[in-house]
Each structure stands twice: as structure tokens, then as C-alpha cells.
Design a protein around this motif. Structure first.
Motif, PDB file in Angstrom:
ATOM      1  N   SER A 198       0.916  -1.183   0.014  1.00  0.00           N
ATOM      2  CA  SER A 198       0.026   0.021  -0.040  1.00  0.00           C
ATOM      3  C   SER A 198       0.990   1.324  -0.053  1.00  0.00           C
ATOM      4  CB  SER A 198      -0.856  -0.049   1.235  1.00  0.00           C
ATOM      5  OG  SER A 198       0.062   0.398   2.489  1.00  0.00           O
ATOM      6  N   ILE A 199       0.323   2.357   0.026  1.00  0.00           N
ATOM      7  CA  ILE A 199       0.884   3.912   0.032  1.00  0.00           C
ATOM      8  C   ILE A 199       1.762   3.709   1.290  1.00  0.00           C
ATOM      9  CG2 ILE A 199      -0.510   4.745  -1.645  1.00  0.00           C
ATOM     10  CD1 ILE A 199      -2.157   5.957   0.767  1.00  0.00           C
ATOM     11  N   TYR A 200       1.393   3.081   2.122  1.00  0.00           N
ATOM     12  CA  TYR A 200       2.014   3.176   3.781  1.00  0.00           C
ATOM     13  C   TYR A 200       3.458   2.323   3.737  1.00  0.00           C
ATOM     14  CZ  TYR A 200      -2.198   5.826   5.004  1.00  0.00           C
ATOM     15  OH  TYR A 200      -3.243   6.649   5.268  1.00  0.00           O
ATOM     16  N   GLU A 201       3.496   1.236   2.676  1.00  0.00           N
ATOM     17  CA  GLU A 201       4.643   0.626   2.714  1.00  0.00           C
ATOM     18  C   GLU A 201       5.987   1.435   2.421  1.00  0.00           C
ATOM     19  OE1 GLU A 201       5.130  -2.530   2.997  1.00  0.00           O
ATOM     20  OE2 GLU A 201       3.082  -3.221   3.127  1.00  0.00           O
ATOM     21  N   PRO A 202       7.142   1.070   3.037  1.00  0.00           N
ATOM     22  CA  PRO A 202       8.267   2.007   2.585  1.00  0.00           C
ATOM     23  C   PRO A 202       8.402   2.194   1.204  1.00  0.00           C
ATOM     24  CG  PRO A 202       8.968   0.206   4.078  1.00  0.00           C
ATOM     25  CD  PRO A 202       7.545  -0.389   3.754  1.00  0.00           C
ATOM     26  N   GLN A 203       8.677   3.553   0.834  1.00  0.00           N
ATOM     27  CA  GLN A 203       8.918   3.999  -0.480  1.00  0.00           C
ATOM     28  C   GLN A 203       9.652   3.095  -1.502  1.00  0.00           C
ATOM     29  OE1 GLN A 203       9.560   5.882   1.794  1.00  0.00           O
ATOM     30  NE2 GLN A 203      11.656   6.304   1.763  1.00  0.00           N
TER      31      GLN A 203
ATOM     32  N   ILE B  88       8.654  14.681  -1.259  1.00  0.00           N
ATOM     33  CA  ILE B  88       9.266  14.325  -2.500  1.00  0.00           C
ATOM     34  C   ILE B  88      10.627  14.603  -2.338  1.00  0.00           C
ATOM     35  CG2 ILE B  88       8.837  14.496  -4.805  1.00  0.00           C
ATOM     36  CD1 ILE B  88       6.145  15.115  -4.599  1.00  0.00           C
ATOM     37  N   ASN B  89      11.382  13.607  -2.930  1.00  0.00           N
ATOM     38  CA  ASN B  89      12.875  13.811  -3.240  1.00  0.00           C
ATOM     39  C   ASN B  89      12.997  13.408  -4.924  1.00  0.00           C
ATOM     40  OD1 ASN B  89      15.437  13.718  -3.540  1.00  0.00           O
ATOM     41  ND2 ASN B  89      15.715  11.732  -2.138  1.00  0.00           N
ATOM     42  N   ASN B  90      13.157  14.401  -5.298  1.00  0.00           N
ATOM     43  CA  ASN B  90      13.217  14.295  -6.935  1.00  0.00           C
ATOM     44  C   ASN B  90      14.800  14.535  -7.415  1.00  0.00           C
ATOM     45  OD1 ASN B  90      12.201  13.750  -9.381  1.00  0.00           O
ATOM     46  ND2 ASN B  90      12.026  15.857 -10.082  1.00  0.00           N
ATOM     47  N   THR B  91      15.732  14.208  -6.538  1.00  0.00           N
ATOM     48  CA  THR B  91      17.178  14.293  -6.873  1.00  0.00           C
ATOM     49  C   THR B  91      17.784  12.901  -6.964  1.00  0.00           C
ATOM     50  OG1 THR B  91      18.076  14.311  -4.489  1.00  0.00           O
ATOM     51  CG2 THR B  91      17.198  16.565  -5.184  1.00  0.00           C
ATOM     52  N   ASP B  92      19.333  12.935  -6.971  1.00  0.00           N
ATOM     53  CA  ASP B  92      19.559  11.559  -7.073  1.00  0.00           C
ATOM     54  C   ASP B  92      20.466  11.684  -5.863  1.00  0.00           C
ATOM     55  OD1 ASP B  92      18.930  10.992  -9.715  1.00  0.00           O
ATOM     56  OD2 ASP B  92      20.569  12.386 -10.615  1.00  0.00           O
ATOM     57  N   TRP B  93      20.143  12.243  -4.713  1.00  0.00           N
ATOM     58  CA  TRP B  93      20.782  11.887  -3.660  1.00  0.00           C
ATOM     59  C   TRP B  93      19.846  11.159  -2.601  1.00  0.00           C
ATOM     60  CZ3 TRP B  93      25.507  14.453  -1.885  1.00  0.00           C
ATOM     61  CH2 TRP B  93      25.974  15.229  -2.753  1.00  0.00           C
ATOM     62  N   GLU B  94      20.156  10.278  -1.592  1.00  0.00           N
ATOM     63  CA  GLU B  94      19.405   9.992  -0.677  1.00  0.00           C
ATOM     64  C   GLU B  94      19.197  11.327   0.182  1.00  0.00           C
ATOM     65  OE1 GLU B  94      20.934   6.395   1.436  1.00  0.00           O
ATOM     66  OE2 GLU B  94      20.831   5.373  -0.584  1.00  0.00           O
ATOM     67  N   PHE B  95      17.853  11.180   1.124  1.00  0.00           N
ATOM     68  CA  PHE B  95      17.598  12.302   2.115  1.00  0.00           C
ATOM     69  C   PHE B  95      17.269  11.827   3.280  1.00  0.00           C
ATOM     70  CE2 PHE B  95      14.838  16.147   3.155  1.00  0.00           C
ATOM     71  CZ  PHE B  95      15.713  16.687   2.857  1.00  0.00           C
ATOM     72  N   PRO B  96      18.025  11.622   4.398  1.00  0.00           N
ATOM     73  CA  PRO B  96      17.332  11.457   5.757  1.00  0.00           C
ATOM     74  C   PRO B  96      16.517  12.630   6.274  1.00  0.00           C
ATOM     75  CG  PRO B  96      19.671  10.792   5.381  1.00  0.00           C
ATOM     76  CD  PRO B  96      19.465  11.832   4.417  1.00  0.00           C
ATOM     77  N   TYR B  97      15.575  12.687   6.789  1.00  0.00           N
ATOM     78  CA  TYR B  97      14.686  13.916   7.251  1.00  0.00           C
ATOM     79  C   TYR B  97      14.063  13.737   8.397  1.00  0.00           C
ATOM     80  CZ  TYR B  97      10.659  11.152   5.981  1.00  0.00           C
ATOM     81  OH  TYR B  97       9.619   9.914   5.919  1.00  0.00           O
ATOM     82  N   VAL B  98      13.547  14.783   8.998  1.00  0.00           N
ATOM     83  CA  VAL B  98      12.662  14.979  10.081  1.00  0.00           C
ATOM     84  C   VAL B  98      11.572  16.027   9.539  1.00  0.00           C
ATOM     85  CG1 VAL B  98      12.287  15.572  12.544  1.00  0.00           C
ATOM     86  CG2 VAL B  98      14.372  14.376  11.611  1.00  0.00           C
ATOM     87  N   LEU B  99      10.318  15.640   9.670  1.00  0.00           N
ATOM     88  CA  LEU B  99       9.195  16.704   9.344  1.00  0.00           C
ATOM     89  C   LEU B  99       8.272  16.820  10.480  1.00  0.00           C
ATOM     90  CD1 LEU B  99       7.277  17.087   6.172  1.00  0.00           C
ATOM     91  CD2 LEU B  99       5.898  16.770   8.346  1.00  0.00           C
TER      92      LEU B  99
ATOM     93  N   LEU C 224       6.072  14.850  13.263  1.00  0.00           N
ATOM     94  CA  LEU C 224       5.194  13.983  12.518  1.00  0.00           C
ATOM     95  C   LEU C 224       5.740  12.739  12.032  1.00  0.00           C
ATOM     96  CD1 LEU C 224       3.163  16.649  10.235  1.00  0.00           C
ATOM     97  CD2 LEU C 224       2.323  15.507  12.283  1.00  0.00           C
ATOM     98  N   HIS C 225       7.025  12.935  11.258  1.00  0.00           N
ATOM     99  CA  HIS C 225       7.485  11.660  10.648  1.00  0.00           C
ATOM    100  C   HIS C 225       9.023  11.846  10.522  1.00  0.00           C
ATOM    101  CE1 HIS C 225       7.536   8.293   8.051  1.00  0.00           C
ATOM    102  NE2 HIS C 225       6.196   8.229   8.214  1.00  0.00           N
ATOM    103  N   SER C 226       9.615  10.719  10.278  1.00  0.00           N
ATOM    104  CA  SER C 226      11.309  10.727  10.086  1.00  0.00           C
ATOM    105  C   SER C 226      11.374   9.653   9.368  1.00  0.00           C
ATOM    106  CB  SER C 226      12.102  10.862  11.327  1.00  0.00           C
ATOM    107  OG  SER C 226      11.697   9.471  12.209  1.00  0.00           O
ATOM    108  N   GLY C 227      12.553   9.764   8.412  1.00  0.00           N
ATOM    109  CA  GLY C 227      12.884   8.498   7.753  1.00  0.00           C
ATOM    110  C   GLY C 227      13.909   8.656   6.652  1.00  0.00           C
ATOM    111  N   LEU C 228      14.075   7.759   5.639  1.00  0.00           N
ATOM    112  CA  LEU C 228      15.137   8.246   4.687  1.00  0.00           C
ATOM    113  C   LEU C 228      14.365   8.127   3.192  1.00  0.00           C
ATOM    114  CD1 LEU C 228      18.007   8.276   3.748  1.00  0.00           C
ATOM    115  CD2 LEU C 228      17.974   5.795   3.699  1.00  0.00           C
ATOM    116  N   LEU C 229      14.457   9.345   2.279  1.00  0.00           N
ATOM    117  CA  LEU C 229      13.917   9.110   1.253  1.00  0.00           C
ATOM    118  C   LEU C 229      14.982   8.743   0.249  1.00  0.00           C
ATOM    119  CD1 LEU C 229      11.514  12.145   0.902  1.00  0.00           C
ATOM    120  CD2 LEU C 229      10.995   9.991   0.800  1.00  0.00           C
ATOM    121  N   LYS C 230      14.646   7.514  -0.490  1.00  0.00           N
ATOM    122  CA  LYS C 230      15.656   7.177  -1.616  1.00  0.00           C
ATOM    123  C   LYS C 230      15.654   8.115  -2.819  1.00  0.00           C
ATOM    124  CE  LYS C 230      17.188   3.645   0.077  1.00  0.00           C
ATOM    125  NZ  LYS C 230      18.936   3.368   0.432  1.00  0.00           N
TER     126      LYS C 230
END
Length: 341
Positions: free
Chosen positions: A59-64, A97-108, A124-130
């Protein structure tokens, strides 16, 4: 039980993912093909991770999922967005959204006014955007409550395996303004669906500027020294009048004493509104220049024209952090408190 948990119904065959908590001990779940249904909490049971892996579709809640492009010859260095995708004509879902070629660890998180006039932060959320991926945060943002939306705060780092230049972390705050937010509907990157977005890494990264770009202006020491010793008599005479913490914009407070009734009756309403707005602009700019953290304007209720115009100008002002109705017990909706950056 949390949003994103996989569940199944006790007395039916449906399975899905928790998408929202509803009043009356009800839970909304998203089942196959994106349909959402309300179910009593007592009618649901959590699905174990092993069972979910075998039985439930992603689903949309699975890791991206990371899009696997061909090895790029040019690295995309910019393209981090906060995006709002309409679910219907009343609600929006929030995505990072991460539309770059970098990995993006984030906190929101969200910032909002707390008790005593302070600022309160809620993670709200934290994680790693590929690279070339997105993450849905939640779907709690209603169009009818747009003015109550919080200030969104995003903190992030940059990572690429192997040799690469060191990039500065991102720390961005975003407050949606009605005057600009709804003007630019576009196709959201990665999601490829209509929506609204703001770019968080829009500033130019000097470490990534191509070598064929114009070089920055060269500052020569002798010119700088001469500039420092140039008299500034015209600047020294400038002084900023610090306004009071509460500014009353009622006409009877702005016109000369003893002449209020006669002048207010003889002057057109447009002139009186201009006087109120000019007073507001001057007090606001002086509050910013003198380093005040906040200022309150009493505008009254009336027809609402003055309040509407004040909120319109505050929504566009670069030095305004947020604004809100103030002292409701005393003024109702007749006063606005402005918190400055």
C-alpha cells in the motif's frame, strides 16, 4: 493500532490498511483498489508482519520504492518538495518528495502557537527518502480549515555513496498562504498527479554551481576601506519609533482628539480605510525594524473589510512568521496578533 497498520475484518474477508481514525470509535481502512470504508474498532484485528508480507498487497504506507533509473551522467542536485495532493474537494494529503539523485534522511514536524503565546513543535515523521521517491505523511488537512494549518518544519541531510561534495543540511519552515498557495496547481514530481507544492531547496548550492557560470563579484580591499570611511551622516539621523505592543486602528483613535466626529463624517470611507492601513503598515515595519517578537492590531469586527485586508497583507509579508485572532474573550474576532520572524 496506528495509521499504516495492516488489519483484517473479523466477520468478513476484507483486508486493508488503517488510513484514519474517525469519531465514535470508528476506524477508516483502505482496502483493495484504493476504496476506503469505516469499520468499528472492535471488528478489526492486526495482521502479523509475516502474514502481511504473504497476504496483503503493498500500500501507500509501505516503505517507498526507489525508481531504478539508468546510471545518470548528470546528477540532479535539487528537487526536495512539500506537496499537497487533493483527495477530493475538501481534503489534502501531505507528501515529502525527493526528486534528486541523493538520499535524503529527514525529520518533518509542525509548529503552532502554544499556551502563553509560545511556539510548540510536534514531530510527524522521520525516515530516509531514496532518490526519485516520495513518502505520504498524513491526510489531516481540510480545505475549510486552511487558515488553521500549521507551519511545517523540514530538517534534512544529503548522502551519496562514494566521492561527492559535502552539502549543507536543510532546515526549512513553510506556512501556506492563501494568496499564493492556490495559484499554481501543477503535476507533482514522482507522484505524477495534480496538486500544490513548494520547493525546500530552491537556493543555489555554491558547491554545485557549474564552472561556466559567471564568477562572483571581487571585493577589493582598498575600495572596501574607502567605503568604510565614507561619512554616513544621512544614515545616523534615521531613527525607528518602537510601536506599542497593541495598536488600536479604530478611526476615533487615529483622528485628532475633539475632531473625530466631524472629520470622520466628512471624509470618504476609502480615505478612512487608507488611514487605517497606512497606520498598520508603519507600525508593522517599525516593529520589525526595532526587533519586536510580536505585535497586536485591534481592527474591530464591522464589515470585515479591514480585517480581510490586514490578513491579506500579512499573508504575503516575508517577515511575518504567523498571525492569529487575539484576545477573543475581549474582542471576539476584532484583534489580530502577529508573530514576527
Amino acid at each position: 493500532m496506528n495509521i499504516g497498520d495492516k488489519v483484517r475484518l473479523l466477520r468478513a474477508k476484507e483486508q486493508g490498511v488503517v488510513s484514519r481514525f474517525l469519531p465514535g470509535n470508528m476506524i477508516e481502512i483502505e482496502i483493495e483498489d484504493g476504496f476506503r470504508i469505516p469499520v468499528m474498532r472492535s471488528e478489526l484485528v492486526l495482521v502479523s508482519p509475516m502474514e502481511a508480507e504473504r497476504l496483503l498487497k503493498p500500500s501507500i504506507y509501505e516503505p517507498q520504492k526507489t525508481v531504478a533509473p539508468a546510471p545518470p551522467t548528470i546528477v540532479a542536485n535539487q528537487g526536495i518538495y512539500l506537496a499537497f495532493a487533493p483527495v477530493n474537494d475538501r481534503e489534502y494529503t501531505l507528501h515529502l518528495i525527493n526528486n534528486t539523485d541523493w538520499e535524503f534522511p529527514y525529520v518533518l514536524g509542525e509548529e503552532s502557537a502554544g499556551a502563553g503565546g509560545g511556539v510548540q513543535f510536534r514531530g510527524l515523521h522521520s525516515g530516509l527518502l531514496k532518490p526519485k521517491s516520495q513518502q505520504k505523511m498524513n491526510d489531516l488537512y481540510a480545505h475549510a480549515k486552511f487558515e488553521e494549518w500549521p507551519t511545517f518544519v523540514v530538517q534534512g541531510l544529503w548522502f551519496r555513496a562514494g566521492k561527492s561534495s559535502l552539502r549543507q543540511p536543510i532546515l526549512k519552515r513553510f506556512k501556506a498562504r492563501a494568496a499564493t498557495f492556490f495559484k499554481n496547481k501543477t503535476t507533482l514530481p514522482v507522484l505524477n498527479q495534480p496538486g500544490f507544492l513548494t520547493q525546500l531547496d530552491a537556493e543555489t548550492d555554491q558547491s554545485q554551481v557549474p564552472t561556466n557560470q559567471p564568477k562572483p563579484t571581487v571585493i577589493r580591499p582598498e575600495e572596501l576601506k574607502a567605503e568604510m570611511f565614507t561619512p554616513r551622516s544621512e544614515l545616523s539621523s534615521i531613527s525607528v519609533e518602537r510601536p506599542t505592543a497593541v495598536v488600536d486602528l479604530h478611526i476615533e483613535e487615529l483622528l485628532p482628539k475633539g475632531q473625530n466626529a466631524g472629520l470622520s463624517m466628512s471624509r470618504p470611507p476609502a480615505d478612512l480605510l487608507k488611514l487605517q492601513l497606512d497606520t498598520f503598515e508603519k507600525a508593522l515595519e517599525n516593529a520589525i525594524a526595532s526587533g519586536m517578537s510580536d505585535i497586536t492590531f485591534i481592527h474591530g469586527v464591522g464589515s470585515g473589510a479591514l480585517r480581510t485586508e490586514l490578513h491579506k497583507r500579512l499573508g504575503k509579508h516575508a517577515n511575518v512568521k504567523f498571525f492569529e485572532d487575539a484576545q477573543k474573550q475581549k474582542f471576539g474576532y476584532g484583534a489580530t496578533k502577529v508573530t514576527l520572524k
